[in-house]
Motif scaffolding. Structure first.
Motif, PDB file in Angstrom:
ATOM      1  N   LEU A 290       0.823  -1.210   0.000  1.00 52.26           N
ATOM      2  CA  LEU A 290       0.000   0.000   0.000  1.00 52.26           C
ATOM      3  C   LEU A 290       0.859   1.263   0.000  1.00 52.26           C
ATOM      4  N   VAL A 291       1.914   1.279   0.802  1.00 45.63           N
ATOM      5  CA  VAL A 291       2.805   2.439   0.840  1.00 45.63           C
ATOM      6  C   VAL A 291       3.511   2.605  -0.501  1.00 45.63           C
ATOM      7  N   THR A 292       3.923   1.504  -1.116  1.00 47.97           N
ATOM      8  CA  THR A 292       4.583   1.562  -2.425  1.00 47.97           C
ATOM      9  C   THR A 292       3.632   2.110  -3.488  1.00 47.97           C
ATOM     10  N   VAL A 293       2.386   1.667  -3.493  1.00 47.85           N
ATOM     11  CA  VAL A 293       1.395   2.154  -4.455  1.00 47.85           C
ATOM     12  C   VAL A 293       1.153   3.650  -4.252  1.00 47.85           C
TER      13      VAL A 293
ATOM     14  N   LEU B  70       3.289   5.864  -3.020  1.00 47.57           N
ATOM     15  CA  LEU B  70       4.465   6.589  -3.478  1.00 47.57           C
ATOM     16  C   LEU B  70       4.538   6.645  -5.005  1.00 47.57           C
ATOM     17  N   ILE B  71       4.204   5.551  -5.658  1.00 47.24           N
ATOM     18  CA  ILE B  71       4.227   5.540  -7.123  1.00 47.24           C
ATOM     19  C   ILE B  71       3.174   6.493  -7.685  1.00 47.24           C
ATOM     20  N   SER B  72       1.982   6.509  -7.100  1.00 48.89           N
ATOM     21  CA  SER B  72       0.946   7.430  -7.586  1.00 48.89           C
ATOM     22  C   SER B  72       1.344   8.882  -7.338  1.00 48.89           C
ATOM     23  N   ALA B  73       2.003   9.174  -6.213  1.00 42.73           N
ATOM     24  CA  ALA B  73       2.476  10.540  -5.967  1.00 42.73           C
ATOM     25  C   ALA B  73       3.545  10.934  -6.977  1.00 42.73           C
ATOM     26  N   LEU B  74       4.422  10.015  -7.332  1.00 39.46           N
ATOM     27  CA  LEU B  74       5.457  10.276  -8.330  1.00 39.46           C
ATOM     28  C   LEU B  74       4.840  10.546  -9.703  1.00 39.46           C
ATOM     29  N   VAL B  75       3.856   9.763 -10.085  1.00 40.21           N
ATOM     30  CA  VAL B  75       3.195   9.946 -11.378  1.00 40.21           C
ATOM     31  C   VAL B  75       2.471  11.294 -11.414  1.00 40.21           C
ATOM     32  N   MET B  76       1.814  11.653 -10.340  1.00 44.18           N
ATOM     33  CA  MET B  76       1.099  12.932 -10.299  1.00 44.18           C
ATOM     34  C   MET B  76       2.073  14.107 -10.374  1.00 44.18           C
ATOM     35  N   SER B  77       3.190  14.028  -9.676  1.00 45.02           N
ATOM     36  CA  SER B  77       4.144  15.137  -9.724  1.00 45.02           C
ATOM     37  C   SER B  77       4.820  15.225 -11.091  1.00 45.02           C
ATOM     38  N   THR B  78       5.077  14.102 -11.730  1.00 38.09           N
ATOM     39  CA  THR B  78       5.678  14.101 -13.063  1.00 38.09           C
ATOM     40  C   THR B  78       4.725  14.696 -14.090  1.00 38.09           C
ATOM     41  N   SER B  79       3.448  14.338 -14.022  1.00 35.33           N
ATOM     42  CA  SER B  79       2.485  14.903 -14.970  1.00 35.33           C
ATOM     43  C   SER B  79       2.294  16.394 -14.729  1.00 35.33           C
ATOM     44  N   GLY B  80       2.347  16.841 -13.483  1.00 32.61           N
ATOM     45  CA  GLY B  80       2.277  18.270 -13.184  1.00 32.61           C
ATOM     46  C   GLY B  80       3.472  19.013 -13.751  1.00 32.61           C
ATOM     47  N   PHE B  81       4.650  18.425 -13.638  1.00 28.84           N
ATOM     48  CA  PHE B  81       5.856  19.036 -14.185  1.00 28.84           C
ATOM     49  C   PHE B  81       5.772  19.142 -15.697  1.00 28.84           C
ATOM     50  N   ARG B  82       5.285  18.090 -16.354  1.00 30.46           N
ATOM     51  CA  ARG B  82       5.132  18.113 -17.810  1.00 30.46           C
ATOM     52  C   ARG B  82       4.141  19.188 -18.234  1.00 30.46           C
ATOM     53  N   SER B  83       3.061  19.308 -17.497  1.00 32.91           N
ATOM     54  CA  SER B  83       2.049  20.312 -17.814  1.00 32.91           C
ATOM     55  C   SER B  83       2.620  21.719 -17.716  1.00 32.91           C
ATOM     56  N   VAL B  84       3.360  21.986 -16.660  1.00 31.53           N
ATOM     57  CA  VAL B  84       3.968  23.307 -16.486  1.00 31.53           C
ATOM     58  C   VAL B  84       5.019  23.557 -17.568  1.00 31.53           C
ATOM     59  N   SER B  85       5.798  22.546 -17.895  1.00 32.50           N
ATOM     60  CA  SER B  85       6.810  22.697 -18.946  1.00 32.50           C
ATOM     61  C   SER B  85       6.164  22.991 -20.295  1.00 32.50           C
TER      62      SER B  85
END
Length: 164
Positions: A23-26, A28-43
């Motif tokens: 559960l903790v791994t899932v 963390l992975i979802s938080a990483l995906v959300m932050s990466t998509s936010g970074f792409r959107s801003v870029s």
């Protein structure tokens, strides 16, 4: 009876621990995906805004020249961050004269002057300028089209040559 209940619970802590770890791994992975998509959107927004700024800068360069006397298409290199390297390549289509109306003349003068020297021979012309920044030619991959309308005063000879 006590030994029987201890034997049935021996692996329960391991199973619960593994479930919590998954559960903790899932999470963390979802938080990483959300932050990466936010970074792409801003870029992507940054590249888009830079492409619009480059197109506007190229249009300003065209407007500051006598483009209406010899309208031609051209490609303008834009250094948006002023580091000496070309960041965007902007294609300017041939400016198009959309309309021409006779400029309002002044009250008639008592002096007799040539029609070429009066306001009556001046025309308000409206031009459409289209700038395109292609995705495959710039650093950010942003493709954008910017259009600008420009009004210019032309003499009758130039108006007849370019706006008819």
């Amino acid at each position: 009876m006590r030994t029987n209940s201890l034997r049935s619970q021996r692996g329960a802590a391991l199973v619960v621990g593994l479930i919590m770890l998954v559960l903790v791994t899932v999470m963390l992975i979802s938080a990483l995906v959300m932050s990466t998509s936010g970074f792409r959107s801003v870029s992507n927004m940054q590249f888009r805004e830079e492409a619009i700024a480059a197109a506007n800068r190229a249009i300003d360069q065209v407007i500051s020249s006598p483009f209406m006397l010899t309208p031609t298409e051209e490609t303008i290199s834009v250094d948006i961050d002023n580091d000496g390297d070309e960041d965007y390549s902007v294609d300017i289509d041939e400016p198009v004269c959309i309309s021409a109306t006779k400029a309002f003349g002044a009250d008639p003068s008592s002096l007799q002057v040539s029609p070429d020297l009066t306001v009556a021979s001046t025309w308000n012309t409206v031009w459409d300028i289209r700038a395109t920044v292609n995705a495959d030619e710039n650093a950010g991959g942003a493709a954008i089209v910017v259009r600008a309308g420009v009004r210019a005063l032309l003499g009758e000879a130039d108006m007849n040559a370019e706006c008819t």
